[in-house]
Design an enzyme around this catalytic site. Structure first.
Site, PDB file in Angstrom:
ATOM      1  N   ASP A  58      13.977  59.670   1.795  1.00 38.55           N
ATOM      2  CA  ASP A  58      15.371  58.711   1.941  1.00 38.55           C
ATOM      3  C   ASP A  58      14.766  57.760   0.512  1.00 38.55           C
ATOM      4  OD1 ASP A  58      16.037  60.860   3.787  1.00 38.55           O
ATOM      5  OD2 ASP A  58      15.000  59.585   5.212  1.00 38.55           O
TER       6      ASP A  58
HETATM    7  N1  URA Z   1      11.661  63.196   6.349  1.00 43.04           N
HETATM    8  C1  URA Z   1      12.616  62.097   6.625  1.00 43.04           C
HETATM    9  O1  URA Z   1      12.634  61.207   7.919  1.00 43.04           O
HETATM   10  N2  URA Z   1      12.776  60.830   5.042  1.00 43.04           N
HETATM   11  C2  URA Z   1      12.006  61.563   4.235  1.00 43.04           C
HETATM   12  O2  URA Z   1      12.494  61.060   3.271  1.00 43.04           O
HETATM   13  C3  URA Z   1      11.193  62.661   3.908  1.00 43.04           C
HETATM   14  C4  URA Z   1      10.980  62.998   4.948  1.00 43.04           C
END
Ligand code: URA
Length: 227
Positions: free
Chosen positions: A100
């Site tokens: 993310d």
């Molecule tokens: N899980 C998440 O919630 N976000 C990420 O960026 C990676 C794994």
């Protein structure tokens, strides 16, 4: 470059599988069968596996310590993208998987489509370890809860390994990579993730790599990822 390395680099198989292919006389160089793995490939050589021409593509493999605020994409209108942090002439490099925008940590970047596909396939069960901070006390029985399957509505998450650090931080290792998976798993036990960082991906970690920095993978790391 040796013929067996050339073919292994082009993902025809591991070095030993490729040696068997060569010995079985399925490789032709400039129209003639070559059955020696140590044949030195020259720039102009045309190499065929059965009747398929094998073009040499130079693959690049990097591990990046992704900073917050960057998007895992090759371009974006609104935000900086991780590719801006990699100094390479190749235009076909892509992030392998996604973190993310607000997640930090280990991100693989390569132009090896086969490896990309292999690592992201649900069948490959690559272990990804995350460091997580949350807004409230993590329940005492979190380890037990995460050790079972977890229904996240649109899919059932596989058992995960929870390692507590203190009341509000922990490591969570998962083998899948669904959208917002770690955040959703913690939400499910009543905790909102306030900081998330991927620490490990299969055999790789972030040792010696500051946020925003990257390095090339070693031959050994690449072959370990492929197996
Ligand atoms: N899980 C998440 O919630 N976000 C990420 O960026 C990676 C794994």
């Amino acid at each position: 470059m040796r013929l067996d390395k050339f073919l292994a680099d082009m993902s025809l198989g591991t070095r030993s599988e490729v040696k068997k292919i060569i010995a079985s006389k399925r490789i032709k160089v400039n129209g003639l069968i070559v059955n020696k793995a140590d044949y030195q490939v020259k720039e102009a050589d045309e190499i065929y596996f059965d009747d398929q021409l094998i073009n040499y593509v130079d693959y690049e493999y990097y591990v990046l310590n992704k900073p917050k605020g960057y998007i895992c994409a090759t371009e974006d209108k609104n935000y900086p993208v991780v590719m801006e942090l990699i100094n390479s002439k190749r235009k076909d490099l892509v992030p392998i998987g996604r973190l993310d925008k607000d997640t930090e940590g280990l991100l693989l970047i390569s132009n090896d489509g086969k490896l990309n596909h292999h690592l992201l396939s649900p069948k490959s069960h690559v272990i990804k370890k995350y460091y997580v901070e949350v807004d409230t006390k993590i329940p005492e029985n979190a380890e037990e809860i995460f050790a079972r399957e977890m229904d996240l509505g649109d899919f059932i998450a596989k058992p995960a390994l929870f390692e507590r650090i203190n009341e509000t931080s922990a490591y969570l290792s998962i083998t899948e990579g669904k959208y917002h998976q770690v955040k959703r798993m913690f939400e499910k036990i009543g905790c909102t993730v306030t900081y998330l960082k991927r620490m490990e991906f299969k055999n790789l970690n972030l040792d010696g790599l500051d946020v925003g920095k990257y390095r090339s993978l070693t031959e050994e790391e690449i072959s370990n990822l492929k197996n």
